[in-house]
Design an enzyme around this catalytic site. Structure first.
Site, PDB file in Angstrom:
ATOM      1  CG  ASP A 181       9.281 -30.995 -15.575  1.00  0.00           C
ATOM      2  OD1 ASP A 181       9.690 -32.155 -15.710  1.00  0.00           O
ATOM      3  OD2 ASP A 181       9.687 -30.231 -14.692  1.00  0.00           O
ATOM      4  CG  ASP A 201      11.627 -29.147 -17.955  1.00  0.00           C
ATOM      5  OD1 ASP A 201      11.542 -30.278 -18.442  1.00  0.00           O
ATOM      6  OD2 ASP A 201      11.348 -28.885 -16.776  1.00  0.00           O
ATOM      7  CB  CYS A 210      -0.909   0.014   1.219  1.00  0.00           C
ATOM      8  SG  CYS A 210       0.035   0.104   2.736  1.00  0.00           S
ATOM      9  CB  CYS A 257       4.463  -0.038   2.087  1.00  0.00           C
ATOM     10  SG  CYS A 257       3.201  -1.164   2.634  1.00  0.00           S
ATOM     11  CG  ASP A 296      10.427 -26.670 -12.587  1.00  0.00           C
ATOM     12  OD1 ASP A 296      10.468 -27.753 -13.179  1.00  0.00           O
ATOM     13  OD2 ASP A 296      10.707 -26.545 -11.383  1.00  0.00           O
TER      14      ASP A 296
END
Lengths: 749, 50
Positions: A437, A624, A30, A33, A620
């Protein structure tokens, strides 16, 4: 045990003697912050100035005083609930941002010129009805020309450069007809003005340029936003490495590691870089790289890869030592081959340009010849031909695809899918098979305790509390169950065995089966290998926990959804056949293969392609990466290995598999809209071209027709998107998820 | 019609001022953080006595 951290590689010296550093910040939700972070940093010694960029979730700190220590920033922000990692502006990103500013500047100039020329043109059009003094009309034409020519020379450069580039490579893209149209419109207008003629097309040319630049700037801005989030994710994931120097270990960011550095990797840590083990031995988990869940024992001289987890024993590794890159070299070779194969893909817009440009130029030629044959003068025939080219200058056609791109990638962004590649949308839409995968894609990236219910709750709670004191990955999965418990005060660790403590006079032990004296009463089933078991003994009670990869929570629903859309599903995994078959059975997938090497995955994809299938690869691991690069389209979770992410077309955030479905669904919707837009543009031309050939197109008609068709395709791209997801069969995009989905997902990761 | 000699340059000059202002704001980074700028206006630590 905060070792000293060296951030000097991230500090930028500014011209005026100040230094600057950038951080990617996680946890900002927000506006308050921003204030909290800026004040906390400003209060640090050395009087730094801090500025948060809320859109990109980054923090820039500038300081002059040597008292300020950039390595203390993370420590200052951590208690406030923010994670800060130094951020390295990649060359590509700053180039991107310069390009974005350039496009906006071009757009501003084209907009200014178009507005002012339009002001004069309206006077001329009104004068055509109410009677205008020819001298005044000429004056207005000359002023228009004086504004239009310099503006076009500056703001038209993006088109001219791209057109010249395409022609040099002996290709045709949309910028070629655009550039020809612009040049002819301006050139003819100058000639006509000199001849004191009634019509000049300065306004049309500028307006066309303004619309096109606006579309391009928006497209670029969206891509830059996505890329910023991807880079933030990479920074936040970046590990620090412990380098062994002459004065002990020193914590440095991985990017600062150099070839030949010696690093120390403790048990339970991930390897920050590729290298060769020079001292120590232990077992490592390479599942990220090979996809196999079995452990590998390593000792001095063995090659280890970044991303593998060191399970036990402290390893000393020499970074990037020669011979260490054999696996990576091979993967990179395969990646290159895949990339060249893919660059042959022809985008929808370029395909349209290929058909469009010859037809239009032929029509213009026929017009000129037709009028000549009919007895018109050379001048009138040429004017009619050029009018054809101006009116068909592909404004709507050139906006048709980018407008949909902007809208669709914004929609994907909200759903947590970050598109890295412009033409990926079109390829996503064509997909008819999805290959997954297993490890880290269908399953969650971190393993979890599989038999939570087997042990009595009180015993499990004590075990979990004891596990908090360990850094071993198995123990950490167990520790994740200890919600709100504090670790025991005194815990002793037996190297290679486990942990021990005494609670109210009763000894508690956690670790290997043999360490807890459970070897003989072991009844391990075949699918629960001993590597994944962690034993606990508390007095004379005991329990065995199995740590297992668990499926992502919505995996069955997502697979089911994809199947109902008639997409073929396959599982291609590097893991052992048994565990692949188990997952396939749960998900009801017939085509599942285990034990595949990276090259075999690519082969399988090639086989599918030769059968006429277009495959979406979701994976991932490092293993791959070649298949991600070679597949028709590819997706990667945000937890994936760096090399896999950069090979994938898009990255999805969060723990769920639903974004895969969203990506397919939006890709298809986007393709539909692109086709609709191209059809709209074609209809526009079908109406406008006969008018131009007949020679009755005045600048007023040209301006109205061109802006009208551009607005039409833009509005079609922007109308609300219906996104189908496995949960709700059909919904408009939910505003609840919309405001900050990526940031929320980042916080969850 | 001689009035055009003044009016056209004035109209163009006003437009040019707008263009230059926009280019300046672009160069000085005012569009770098649109979301943040929208929220910064709500901070009240520069109001005396708050």
């Amino acid at each position: 045990m905060a070792a000293a951290v060296d951030l000097s590689g991230f500090v930028v010296q500014r011209g005026d003697g100040a230094s600057e550093i950038d951080f990617a910040v996680q946890g900002m939700t927000c506006a308050a912050c921003m204030a909290q972070i800026e004040r906390a940093v400003a209060a640090m010694p050395g009087a730094p100035t801090a500025r948060v960029n809320y859109s990109t979730r980054r923090l820039k700190i500038a300081w002059r005083d040597a008292l300020f220590r950039p390595d203390a920033v993370a420590g200052v922000l951590a208690p406030l609930g923010y994670r800060a990692q130094p951020f390295d502006f990649e060359a590509a990103e700053s180039e991107d941002s310069a390009q974005a500013k350039y496009l906006v500047r071009c757009m501003a100039i084209a907009g200014f010129a178009a507005m002012n020329v339009m002001l004069l043109s309206v006077a001329i059009w009104a004068g055509a009805v109410s009677g205008i003094d020819p001298a005044t009309r000429d004056l207005f034409h000359w002023i228009s020309g004086l504004i239009a020519l310099p503006a076009a020379a500056f703001a038209g450069q993006p088109f001219f450069r791209s057109a010249v580039g395409a022609l040099r490579a002996r290709r045709l893209n949309m910028d070629v007809p655009i550039s020809i149209g612009l040049a002819l419109a301006l050139g003819m207008s100058v000639v006509e003005t000199m001849r004191h003629a009634e019509h000049a097309y300065f306004d049309s040319a500028l307006m066309l340029m303004f619309f096109l630049l606006a579309g391009r700037a928006l497209d670029h801005g969206m891509r830059r936003k996505t890329r910023g989030v991807v880079n933030n994710l990479a920074s936040l994931r970046a590990l620090s490495a412990r380098r062994l120097g002459p004065d002990g270990p020193m914590e440095i960011p991985v990017k600062a590691l150099r070839k030949g550095d010696r690093i120390l990797v403790q048990s339970g840590e991930r390897l920050p870089a590729d290298g060769i083990v020079v001292a120590g031995e232990g077992r490592i988990d390479d599942s990220v790289i090979t996809g196999e869940t079995a452990r590998r024992a390593v000792a001095k001289g063995d090659v280890v890869y970044a991303g593998s987890m060191n399970l036990d024993g402290a390893l000393q590794v020499e970074v990037g030592a020669s011979g260490a890159r054999t696996l990576l070299d091979e993967i990179e070779r395969m990646l290159e081959a895949a990339a060249t194969a893919k660059s042959r893909y022809l985008r929808l817009a370029d395909r349209a340009a290929r058909i469009y440009a010859p037809i239009v130029h032929l029509a213009a030629l026929c017009t000129a010849l037709g009028w000549l044959v009919a007895g018109a003068s050379w001048h009138d025939s040429l004017v009619a031909a050029i009018a054809v080219l101006i009116i068909t200058c592909p404004c709507a056609l050139a906006l048709a695809v980018p407008a949909v791109h902007v809208a669709a990638s914004g929609e994907l962004f909200k759903a947590g899918v970050l598109l890295r590649n412009g033409d990926a949308l079109e390829r996503l839409a064509e997909v008819d098979t999805v290959a997954f995968d297993k490890t880290g894609t269908l399953t969650t990236p971190e393993p979890r305790i599989a038999n939570r219910g087997d042990a009595p709750a009180d015993l499990a709670a004590v075990a979990a509390r004891l596990a908090l004191s360990s850094r071993h990955p198995l123990a950490r999965s167990l520790a994740a169950e200890a919600r709100g418990l504090a670790p025991f005060a005194t815990v002793s660790e037996d190297a290679g065995g486990g942990l021990r403590t005494v609670i109210d006079g009763v000894e508690a032990k956690l670790g290997r089966l043999s360490y807890c004296g459970l070897e003989e009463d072991l009844r391990l089933s075949r699918d629960a290998p001993r590597e994944s078991a962690i034993a606990f003994r508390f007095g004379d009670r005991h329990a065995i926990f199995y740590v297992r990869q668990t499926l992502r929570s919505d995996a069955p629903a997502a697979i089911d959804w994809l199947k109902r859309r008639r997409l073929g599903i396959e599982i291609l995994s590097g893991d052992v056949e048994g565990s692949v078959r188990e997952v396939a059975a749960i998900l009801n997938v017939a085509e599942a293969k285990g034990g595949l090497k990276p090259a075999e995955k690519v082969e399988r994809l090639a086989a599918l392609q030769s059968q006429g299938h277009k495959t979406l690869m979701v994976g991932d691991g490092l293993n791959d990466a070649p298949s991600l690069a070679g597949a028709h389209a590819s997706l990667s979770p945000s937890s994936a290995a760096d090399i896999a992410q950069s090979a994938a077309d898009a990255i999805f955030l969060g723990d769920r598999l639903a974004p895969v479905c969203v990506a397919v669904s939006i890709g298809r919707a986007a393709r539909r809209r692109m086709t609709q837009n191209l059809a709209l543009a074609a209809v526009y031309n079908a109406v406008a071209v006969p008018l131009a050939i007949a020679g009755i197109v005045t600048p007023l008609i040209a301006a109205l027709a061109m802006s009208g068709s551009s607005l039409l395709v833009t509005l079609n791209a922007l109308r609300p998107w219906r996104v189908e997801t496995p949960g709700q069969e059909e919904r408009s995009t939910e505003p609840a998820e919309a405001p900050d989905a990526p940031a929320l997902a980042m916080a969850r990761n | 019609m001689t009035v055009l000699i003044y009016l056209v340059p004035i109209a163009l000059g006003l437009g040019l001022i707008g263009l230059l202002t926009f280019l300046w704001s672009l160069r000085s980074g005012q569009y770098d953080d649109l979301e943040g700028a929208a929220s910064r206006v709500l901070w009240d630590d520069d109001v005396a006595g708050s």
